[in-house]
Design a protein around this motif. Structure first.
Motif, PDB file in Angstrom:
ATOM      1  N   GLU A 260     -47.892 -44.916   3.613  1.00  0.00           N
ATOM      2  CA  GLU A 260     -47.511 -43.745   2.829  1.00  0.00           C
ATOM      3  C   GLU A 260     -47.035 -42.591   3.706  1.00  0.00           C
ATOM      4  N   ARG A 290     -45.257 -54.172  -1.988  1.00  0.00           N
ATOM      5  CA  ARG A 290     -45.881 -52.922  -1.552  1.00  0.00           C
ATOM      6  C   ARG A 290     -45.119 -51.720  -2.114  1.00  0.00           C
ATOM      7  N   LYS A 291     -44.691 -51.871  -3.358  1.00  0.00           N
ATOM      8  CA  LYS A 291     -43.870 -50.857  -4.021  1.00  0.00           C
ATOM      9  C   LYS A 291     -44.542 -49.482  -4.021  1.00  0.00           C
ATOM     10  N   ASN A 292     -45.824 -49.431  -4.342  1.00  0.00           N
ATOM     11  CA  ASN A 292     -46.510 -48.143  -4.459  1.00  0.00           C
ATOM     12  C   ASN A 292     -46.531 -47.398  -3.130  1.00  0.00           C
ATOM     13  N   GLU A 295     -42.900 -46.215  -2.347  1.00  0.00           N
ATOM     14  CA  GLU A 295     -42.489 -45.086  -3.177  1.00  0.00           C
ATOM     15  C   GLU A 295     -43.027 -43.769  -2.627  1.00  0.00           C
ATOM     16  N   LYS A 296     -44.274 -43.781  -2.179  1.00  0.00           N
ATOM     17  CA  LYS A 296     -44.855 -42.548  -1.626  1.00  0.00           C
ATOM     18  C   LYS A 296     -44.175 -42.170  -0.320  1.00  0.00           C
TER      19      LYS A 296
END
Length: 430
Positions: A260, A290-292, A295-296
């Motif tokens: 992140e 590992r989209k989340n 995205e961050k």
């Protein structure tokens, strides 16, 4: 995903700020853990492993049986891939060996330099959301080539107290001498001070999160060397309308999925190209496991439009990226003129992921702007140079008076006398 157009030089520092916490934010926590481990050794390691990794361990060293079992769990195609990557990394780093440098600076004055391996090195291998067995290759293989006697590896255990089998297989393949189930600040502190279980080392290598980065910097206060202050991963791509927007988007996402706090930047001289990359990112990110995380990280991304290559280069040199991809109509301009970058990837068919795994170059690189003064890990990182000199009678005649004059001018009479006595002894013996 906003595009910043033609930012003035005065705005670059704020624009290119890394999304990391400051040293001071983390230092108190690191110092507290260090003091506890210095005082209480393994008992403190047990406490912090339970606190930070969520697992109760009484023994930290990986057994030979665990290593052998891990080898059985790694499928054969992955083993072959690791072996091919190891060979490429071996070839590139072995080629960095240099011969002894020997010069007769004056008649009878012989000086030479030779390199010796650092005897005890510690390797930190991140293992949180992505167990980086590739980093084992990048650190252990050059350590072995350099001739390091003790190669100690620390990596965090999972919730079951286990280490990813690929990490153990790769460590064994590359000649690691001891492996410990230790992560984060406590791993760095253990290798700094030594405990009943974990040996003290002379130099610590490896990337990590912000806590690991600060812990390595704190370790230097205790006479421990480090490779560099390597923190969260980052990538800058310089591309124009001749580049492939699909490729560029995939490169940006490949770094964004690291964590992140990763940062990715696209610099371009073509606004429509930036828009096409942004569209590709929106499309490709949906397909990532590992989209989340990606995205961050993309929230920290920058899309920067510059007027021309010259000002783009100035901005890139100011940023000093860890990874720098070039895909333009004139790649040579950037290749020949870049001053500050950890590792450079040239042309549309050179993804950064090749360097991460298997091309042969090292992926342990300076982040957070440290490419302005640090190199990435290489064979020299695991060695130190020792200089030698030998002076005979002719040498005393060549430089004796020079040494005397300089010592006297600095007011150091004992220095002068050390040479004068030798000069007089030679005259007497004649």
């Amino acid at each position: 995903m906003k595009t910043i157009k033609y930012p003035s030089e005065g705005s670059w520092e704020a624009l290119l700020k890394r999304p990391t916490r400051t040293f001071e934010d983390i230092e108190n926590t690191v110092n507290s853990v260090f003091k506890d481990i210095y005082k209480n050794g393994d008992d403190a390691l047990i406490k912090y492993t339970k606190m930070f990794d969520g697992v109760q361990l009484s023994k930290f060293e990986v057994s030979e049986a665990e290593i052998q079992n891990a080898s059985k769990l790694v499928y054969e195609n992955l083993k072959k891939a690791i072996q091919q990557a190891q060979q490429n990394i071996h070839n590139f780093h072995k080629a960095q060996k240099t011969a002894v440098v020997k010069v007769e600076t004056q008649p009878g004055v012989n000086c030479w330099q030779t390199k010796k391996a650092i005897q005890k090195v510690g390797l930190y291998i991140p293992g949180g959301t992505a167990p980086l067995f590739s980093t084992v290759l990048m650190l252990a293989e050059p350590a072995k080539i350099a001739g390091c006697k003790d190669i100690v590896l620390c990596t965090p255990p999972d919730k079951n107290g286990e280490i990813d089998p690929a990490i153990l297989y790769t460590a064994e393949l590359c000649g690691v001498t001891k492996i410990f189930k230790l992560g984060g600040i406590q791993a760095i502190a253990a290798m700094t001070f030594g405990t009943k279980s974990v040996p003290k080392v002379y130099k610590i290598f490896g990337p990590g999160n912000q806590y690991v980065t600060v812990a390595k910097q704190v370790a230097t206060r205790y006479n421990i060397a480090i490779d560099m202050p390597a923190g969260p991963s980052e990538l800058l791509v310089m591309a124009d309308q001749t580049a492939n927007s699909e490729f560029v988007a995939s490169d940006l996402l490949s770094q964004a999925e690291h964590g992140e706090d990763s940062q990715v930047i696209l610099v371009s001289t073509d606004e429509k190209f930036i828009e096409s990359v942004q569209a590709e990112i929106s499309k490709q990110i949906k397909e990532l496991p590992r989209k989340n995380i990606a995205e961050k990280a993309i929230q920290n991304s920058k899309f920067i439009l510059m007027k021309d290559f010259e000002t783009a280069l100035e901005l890139i040199d100011f940023y000093a990226p860890e990874h720098f991809i070039i895909s333009t109509k004139n790649d040579d301009f950037f290749v020949e003129n870049i001053n500050n970058a950890g590792s450079v990837f040239i042309g549309k068919y050179t993804p950064e992921s090749a360097g991460d795994y298997a091309s042969g170059t090292n992926h342990t690189l300076p982040t957070n702007g440290f490419a302005k003064q640090y190199s990435g890990v290489n064979l020299d990182s695991f060695q130190k140079s020792i200089t030698f000199q030998k002076i005979d009678e002719n040498g005393i005649a060549s430089i004796g008076e020079t040494v005397e004059l300089m010592a006297e001018a600095e007011g150091l009479q004992a220095h002068k006398r050390a040479m004068t006595l030798r000069k007089n002894a030679l005259k007497f013996n004649k």
